[in-house]
Design a protein around this motif. Structure first.
Motif: not given
Length: 348
Positions: A47-54, A59-67, A78-86
């Motif tokens: 849905l989105n990728v926002a700061e969590d479990h950093l 950091g955000m790169d590792g978190y996004a890679a897991a997602k 994916a929720g394309v209104d969220d730039p990272v998820a897009r």
């Protein structure tokens, strides 16, 4: 068809598999995705990728890679209104990539057109009026679109999707009203364990009724997230915030961040302990609820949306939500008139 919800919501995946269910609707945490490199869902959504479990992911790169591991199957959503998820969707190896958006959808998207949820990706057409989605507000609509995409990807008939959307009721601790005292509604969104989820909860609280304001109960373990992120949330929602009550181990930086970003917002800080015999050791909720009620007035909402983990003071988010509901019941038994302290200065 025999389908069951499982995973991070509480029913273990292994139990669901052992029970022989035909279809699993699985919620996986970033930790579970990190440790499950072989997962290939028939359809997966971010849905989105926002700061969590950093603090854990580094950091955000590792978190996004897991997602991103949720998008390795045949259909990626994916929720394309969220730039990272897009960006994760664009890079996904899935044979089919589907976006969900609050805007009018393009091909291979689900979105909103003329006040209706619309499926253009799977040919489902109009699904449900956007103002009928529960919980209300943009986050709830995005969730409904994403769930519809996953169901349609599996071949669920559009009439069944429409019926499910129309009859949906959120589970416990997800924007669930737990009581009303003196015209003030108390809402448990203890599942909002990160700032993005709290943002959604605050938006939903603001959409409950015209002119209604919210008192935000916030705090716990920040998990590496900057307290300034919460201060920014308070600034963004200041127009419908009546105050904030801060709990938890990381409450000091949160109080400071609220003072910087929303200096006019009344803030109360609650440490665990006893208050007039109401509070059990380690449980801040009776005091937090009492102080929130003092800041609220008739028509307002007291919202538990901590934007932080619960394990500093509770077993889990469900225990935290149950403690909140119990404190509301206690307040009902011996109510403190809401609004009596609205004009007091902020306690910082």
């Amino acid at each position: 068809e025999d389908a069951v919800a499982c995973g991070n919501i509480g029913y273990p995946v292994v139990s669901a598999v052992a029970a022989g269910h035909a279809v699993l609707a699985v919620e996986l945490s970033s930790f579970q995705l990190h440790w499950s490199p072989s997962v290939r869902p028939a359809a997966g959504v971010v849905l989105n990728v926002a700061e969590d479990h950093l603090d854990w992911h580094g950091g955000m790169d590792g978190y996004a890679a897991a997602k991103a591991r949720a998008l390795l199957g045949d259909v990626a959503v994916a929720g394309v209104d969220d730039p990272v998820a897009r960006g994760l969707l664009a890079a996904a190896p899935a044979a089919r990539r589907v976006g969900v958006t609050l805007a009018e959808p393009g091909p291979d998207q689900l979105g909103v057109r003329d006040g209706m949820l619309v499926d253009r990706a799977f040919g489902g057409g109009e699904l449900l009026p956007a103002d009928a989605v529960v919980p209300a507000g943009p986050p709830g609509i995005t969730d409904a679109l994403a769930a519809s995409a996953l169901a349609r990807a599996h071949g669920v008939p559009v009439v069944a999707v429409r019926t499910a959307l129309a009859g949906f009721t959120p589970g416990p601790h997800r924007s669930a009203p737990v009581g009303r005292v003196g015209g003030v509604t108390f809402v448990d969104d203890s599942k909002a364990t990160n700032p993005h989820a709290a943002d959604a909860a605050l938006a939903a609280a603001g959409a409950r009724a015209p002119g209604a304001r919210a008192v935000w109960i916030v705090g716990g373990l920040l998990k590496g997230v900057s307290a300034d992120t919460l201060g920014e949330l308070a600034r963004r929602h200041a127009g419908h915030l009546a105050g904030a009550v801060v709990i938890g181990t990381d409450r000091a930086p949160i109080v400071e961040a609220l003072a910087r970003h929303a200096p006019d917002l009344p803030v109360r800080e609650v440490a665990a302990g006893n208050h007039e015999g109401m509070q059990t050791p380690g449980n801040p909720m009776p005091e937090a609820v009492r102080r929130a009620a003092e800041l609220a007035g008739p028509g307002d909402v007291v919202l538990l949306a901590p934007a932080a983990a619960s394990m500093d003071q509770f077993r889990d988010y469900a225990h935290r939500g149950d403690a909140f509901a119990g404190a509301v019941r206690e307040l009902t038994a011996a109510p403190t008139p809401p609004g009596t302290s609205r004009t007091e200065g902020a306690h910082r």
